[in-house]
Design a protein around this motif. Structure first.
Motif, PDB file in Angstrom:
ATOM      1  N   GLN A  30       0.950  -1.062  -0.025  1.00 24.14           N
ATOM      2  CA  GLN A  30      -0.152   0.004   0.073  1.00 24.14           C
ATOM      3  C   GLN A  30       0.946   1.417  -0.024  1.00 24.14           C
ATOM      4  O   GLN A  30       0.638   2.260  -0.605  1.00 24.14           O
ATOM      5  CB  GLN A  30      -0.929  -0.069   1.199  1.00 24.14           C
ATOM      6  CG  GLN A  30      -2.108  -1.005   1.333  1.00 24.14           C
ATOM      7  CD  GLN A  30      -1.600  -2.391   1.827  1.00 24.14           C
ATOM      8  OE1 GLN A  30      -0.366  -2.600   1.749  1.00 24.14           O
ATOM      9  NE2 GLN A  30      -2.570  -3.111   2.287  1.00 24.14           N
ATOM     10  N   TYR A 148      -7.225   1.411  -0.414  1.00 23.62           N
ATOM     11  CA  TYR A 148      -7.106   0.038   0.094  1.00 23.62           C
ATOM     12  C   TYR A 148      -8.226  -0.009   1.202  1.00 23.62           C
ATOM     13  O   TYR A 148      -8.026  -0.933   2.199  1.00 23.62           O
ATOM     14  CB  TYR A 148      -5.677  -0.363   0.256  1.00 23.62           C
ATOM     15  CG  TYR A 148      -4.780  -0.591  -0.706  1.00 23.62           C
ATOM     16  CD1 TYR A 148      -5.035  -1.758  -1.455  1.00 23.62           C
ATOM     17  CD2 TYR A 148      -4.030   0.149  -1.017  1.00 23.62           C
ATOM     18  CE1 TYR A 148      -3.988  -2.140  -2.642  1.00 23.62           C
ATOM     19  CE2 TYR A 148      -2.901   0.027  -2.052  1.00 23.62           C
ATOM     20  CZ  TYR A 148      -3.262  -1.169  -2.804  1.00 23.62           C
ATOM     21  OH  TYR A 148      -2.296  -1.558  -3.867  1.00 23.62           O
ATOM     22  N   PRO A 209      -8.714  -2.425  -4.513  1.00 26.41           N
ATOM     23  CA  PRO A 209      -8.537  -3.593  -5.332  1.00 26.41           C
ATOM     24  C   PRO A 209      -9.445  -3.642  -6.368  1.00 26.41           C
ATOM     25  O   PRO A 209     -10.871  -3.443  -5.979  1.00 26.41           O
ATOM     26  CB  PRO A 209      -8.311  -4.637  -4.362  1.00 26.41           C
ATOM     27  CG  PRO A 209      -8.185  -3.901  -2.858  1.00 26.41           C
ATOM     28  CD  PRO A 209      -8.817  -2.779  -3.215  1.00 26.41           C
ATOM     29  N   LEU A 343      -5.602  -2.818  -9.301  1.00 24.80           N
ATOM     30  CA  LEU A 343      -6.064  -1.571  -8.594  1.00 24.80           C
ATOM     31  C   LEU A 343      -6.916  -0.547  -9.361  1.00 24.80           C
ATOM     32  O   LEU A 343      -6.340  -0.069 -10.278  1.00 24.80           O
ATOM     33  CB  LEU A 343      -4.687  -1.043  -7.984  1.00 24.80           C
ATOM     34  CG  LEU A 343      -5.104   0.124  -6.801  1.00 24.80           C
ATOM     35  CD1 LEU A 343      -5.615  -0.321  -5.631  1.00 24.80           C
ATOM     36  CD2 LEU A 343      -3.739   1.076  -6.671  1.00 24.80           C
TER      37      LEU A 343
END
Ligand SMILES: C[S@@+](CC[C@H](N)C(=O)[O-])C[C@H]1O[C@@H](n2cnc3c(N)ncnc32)[C@H](O)[C@@H]1O
Length: 351
Positions: A30, A148, A209, A343
């Motif tokens: 991340q 995230y 994601p 992503l």
């Protein structure tokens, strides 16, 4: 307030503190994303953020901030990019900045507050509560960031029968539909709440994601990990270390969305326009290889709390050890999976 966040359940938080299994020590995928995407966030702010009243403080929120250090890096970048924009458009006038660090009430806010950078160009505040509810007054936010975090559903979909699995990856239609329905309800609520809280011209940058349309979950690396987690639990069930009934009734409240799904949700929920939506391949920096132990440590930092509540904390070391061995032993399975576009970089502007 009828739509207040107090009404939303919130059992899922990352491992706190700064120990070996903490999120702070196991979130470098991340962290790498935060630095890789800095230039993209800068451009979004320069080109799309509209601030009409510079006599007011600029208010920025990080939704699902966890415990740092990624959130500090991200918020520093955002504030500097807005300052740079304003110094060109309004020379000589620089408003103050307020940054709201938002997460579930059970997030380790103590660690977060104690590690705040001493030299920061903003006033910091913690906002406890779920982002699937209201967190701010009407029209009060200029910039919203989330990285995230939006893969977490508000809760496990109700009434699931998901034998021998812990996720919708490779599961039957009913399970997949239940997950999708939960996700659409959650994201609609998220968009509705943010539409009320954001000032017109405000911008949201959301990173989560995701997968390309049409690619099955079973080909997505993180979903392969969920599958292997389920298999590890089933191995433990065969040895009587947990029961099959426990595994059948455990499901991860995590969802992997796709561009067409997001497009439909934004179009249905008036309030925002899509400024940019891209799928990025953040795994390319690892040459398409997922290293077993590393990814397992990341999963553990995120899932240990949730698994302990259901199975008891006594199984954790063994479970993640088994998962690491399974991941290493399934190298070709993991490497063969589809590692492109994992992503989503989504930019929404308040209309
Ligand atoms: C994987 S961490 C990401 C942290 C940080 N944004 C980063 O990029 O490193 C996800 C965070 O989202 C938070 N989260 C998940 N669902 C949430 C919700 N409904 N409301 C607020 N925070 C939530 C979790 O508690 C966790 O701290």
């Amino acid at each position: 307030m009828s739509d207040s966040s107090d009404q939303v359940a919130e059992p899922y938080v990352m491992n706190g503190g700064e120990g070996a299994f903490s999120y702070a020590k196991n979130s470098y995928f991340q962290k790498a994303t935060t630095s890789d995407l800095k230039a993209m966030v800068d451009t979004v702010i320069a080109d799309h953020l509209e601030i009409t009243d510079v006599s007011d403080p600029i208010r920025v929120a990080d939704l699902g901030c966890s415990v740092g250090p990624n959130t500090f890096q991200a918020m520093q970048n955002v504030v500097e990019a807005v300052q740079s924009k304003l110094s060109k458009s309004n020379p000589g006038i620089m408003p103050g900045f307020q940054v709201f660090f938002c997460d579930h009430t059970s997030n380790d806010f103590n660690t977060l507050f104690m590690s705040l950078p001493p030299e920061r160009p903003y006033y910091a505040a913690g906002v406890p509560g779920s982002f699937y509810g209201r967190l701010f007054p009407d029209s009060s936010l200029h910039f919203v960031y989330s990285s995230y975090a939006l893969q977490w559903l508000s809760e496990v979909p109700e009434g699931l029968v998901n034998k021998g699995r812990v996720h919708c990856t490779n599961a039957g239609d009913n399970v997949c539909k239940a997950y999708a329905t939960r996700y659409r309800t959650d994201m609609s609520t998220f968009l509705m709440c943010r539409a009320k809280e954001m000032a017109v011209g405000g911008v949201m940058v959301l990173m989560m994601p995701a997968k390309p349309d049409g690619v099955p979950l079973g080909k997505i690396p993180i979903c392969v990990m969920y599958e292997l987690l389920g298999l590890s639990l089933m191995d433990m069930a065969k040895e009587g270390k947990v029961t099959e009934a426990q595994v059948d009734s455990f499901n991860l409240p995590l969802y992997i969305t796709s561009p067409s799904e997001i497009m439909q949700l934004v179009e249905t929920n008036a309030g925002f326009e899509i400024v940019n939506m891209e799928l990025l391949n953040t795994l390319s920096r690892y040459g398409g290889q997922i290293r077993g132990r590393e990814i397992v440590m990341h999963l553990r930092a995120g899932l240990e709390g949730l698994i302990s509540v259901h199975f008891g904390s006594g199984i954790i070391d063994e479970l993640f050890d088994r998962l690491a061995r399974k991941t290493e032993g399934s190298g070709s399975l993991v490497d063969m999976t589809y590692s492109k576009g994992n992503l989503m970089f989504l930019v929404l502007k308040r209309k």
